[in-house]
Enzyme design. Structure first.
Site, mmCIF file in Angstrom:
data_model
loop_
_atom_site.group_PDB
_atom_site.id
_atom_site.type_symbol
_atom_site.label_atom_id
_atom_site.label_comp_id
_atom_site.label_asym_id
_atom_site.label_seq_id
_atom_site.Cartn_x
_atom_site.Cartn_y
_atom_site.Cartn_z
ATOM 1 N N SER A 285 -10.245 -1.385 6.833
ATOM 2 C CA SER A 285 -9.597 -1.158 5.801
ATOM 3 C C SER A 285 -8.347 -2.340 4.511
ATOM 4 O O SER A 285 -8.290 -2.090 3.681
ATOM 5 C CB SER A 285 -8.146 0.604 5.694
ATOM 6 O OG SER A 285 -8.987 1.454 5.646
ATOM 7 N N SER B 208 -9.598 0.944 2.879
ATOM 8 C CA SER B 208 -8.129 2.302 1.622
ATOM 9 C C SER B 208 -7.257 1.633 1.401
ATOM 10 O O SER B 208 -7.521 1.856 0.664
ATOM 11 C CB SER B 208 -8.428 3.158 2.382
ATOM 12 O OG SER B 208 -7.399 2.820 4.272
ATOM 13 N N LYS C 94 1.125 -0.918 0.165
ATOM 14 C CA LYS C 94 -0.595 0.130 0.405
ATOM 15 C C LYS C 94 1.103 1.421 0.253
ATOM 16 O O LYS C 94 2.067 1.499 0.474
ATOM 17 C CB LYS C 94 -0.894 0.175 1.255
ATOM 18 C CG LYS C 94 -1.943 1.325 1.338
ATOM 19 C CD LYS C 94 -3.122 0.862 2.495
ATOM 20 C CE LYS C 94 -4.061 1.862 2.503
ATOM 21 N NZ LYS C 94 -4.464 1.809 3.882
#
Length: 386
Positions: free
Chosen positions: A133, A109, A32
């Site tokens: 997330s 996310s 990420k």
């Protein structure tokens, strides 16, 4: 690498070396874009942060641990802006496409990491989980999602959102590589079986009856004691969610105050609105929210002290379509946070995984006391054994 799913940020390739042999050898790692990776910028899903980032010269320690264990880095992945959403959209870099159902949101996310794993472009998706997330996109994309015990993994060189709740975590397509990842990052072994699995009636009553029945049937299929309880805490889910959101908004504002004050126009309107809400919170509201969080954490400690695991639905409702109205996104986020906030408030680990042969593609979660992360995997393996 061809990426029709918009999972990866299209940075120029840099040489990221990894150990030739190790427990994660042969496994591809997607990271990420909140973690620093030497040779790459860190944008956190925001164009202004990207412009100011520069190329990083050092590696986030957790990423280095994975590389030293033999994982092969394949790229940095898209994230909701500032990691502050559960939907998967981003006005700067676009919304990744859910490989399981392209009509649905990918969840966020950690959207890009989830999509990279679900699409077969990576074997390990490194993400973060503040309000769900990792667990939410794992559920939406049919993956295993692990939110670790708070504070158990190294979070240096990771851009914060709300430090009281932020944890690095992982997604995989099956339980076996997840168990290997847990070992590689130093989680203690699990020799115990849970004394029982607890089914909270009030929580299962909030989801679709047919889905709840399938989840409970799945739990009963395993050879371990199942117990029912009316509730797991003295607080309502709504009160816990409100306390969680209050702390989250205050800390998200503190983490992003400088960016907001310098470049408010560089942040998507919905993200900016939530940041602004955090700036306007009264100190007494925040103190009361922290008091509720502390009391809830103590209640969970008492509940789980005898090696009990709690079973939970991962999601409160089905995910909306990617072209849904903002009101649908807000309703989905609000409903899901009522379930996803429990791990954040307590600091306990949670493991989400799909139920085998479930017609509704439902995701079940196991929630245990701090430090029982690997036991959750062992129990999930029993629950999903054919």
């Amino acid at each position: 690498m061809r990426d029709p799913w918009n999972a990866f940020v299209p940075y120029p390739d840099a040489d990221v070396r990894h150990a030739a042999i190790g427990p994660l050898s042969g496994l591809r790692l997607a990271v990420k874009d909140l973690f620093d990776v030497a040779g790459y910028p860190t944008a956190a899903g925001n164009a202004t942060v990207l412009a100011a980032s520069g190329i990083k010269t050092s590696m986030a320690p957790l990423v280095q641990t994975l590389l030293d264990a033999g994982a092969c880095f394949v790229g940095k992945t898209n994230t909701d802006e500032l990691a502050y959403s559960l939907i998967g959209g981003n006005i700067h870099f676009g919304m990744p496409i859910n490989p399981r159902d392209p009509q649905l949101i990918p969840g966020g996310s950690s959207s890009g990491s989830a999509v990279a794993v679900a699409a077969g472009l990576a074997d390990i998706g490194l993400g973060t989980d503040t309000s769900g997330s990792i667990r939410l996109p794992a559920a939406v994309n049919g993956l295993i999602g692990w939110r670790p015990t708070h504070g158990s993994l190294d979070n240096r060189a990771l851009r914060p959102l709300a430090p009281s709740f932020d944890v690095p975590g992982f997604m995989t397509r099956s339980l076996e590589p997840m168990a290997t990842v847990m070992s590689a990052v130093g989680m203690p072994t699990a020799n115990d079986r849970p004394s029982s699995i607890l089914i909270p009636e009030d929580i299962f009553a909030t989801i679709d009856d047919a889905v709840a029945d399938e989840m409970i049937a799945s739990l009963r299929s395993a050879d371990m004691p199942i117990r029912r309880t009316d509730t797991i805490a003295s607080f309502s889910l709504a009160d816990l969610a409100l306390a969680f959101i209050t702390i989250l908004q205050r800390e998200a504002w503190e983490s992003n105050k400088t960016l907001f004050e310098r470049s408010p126009e560089a942040i998507a309107p919905d993200i900016a609105a939530r940041l602004l809400s955090g700036s306007r919170l009264d100190d007494e509201e925040v103190r009361e929210a922290r008091r509720i969080a502390a009391l809830f954490s103590r209640q969970i400690d008492r509940l789980l002290c005898e090696n009990v695991i709690v079973a939970l639905p991962t999601l409160a409702m089905s995910p909306p379509s990617r072209d849904a109205e903002p009101e649908s996104f807000a309703a989905f986020r609000s409903a899901c946070i009522k379930l996803l906030c429990l791990s954040g408030l307590s600091g306990c680990p949670q493991l989400a995984f799909p139920i085998i042969n479930c017609a509704r593609n439902a995701s079940l979660s196991l929630f245990g006391t701090r430090g029982t992360d690997r036991m959750l995997v062992k129990v999930a393996q029993q629950l999903t054994a054919e």
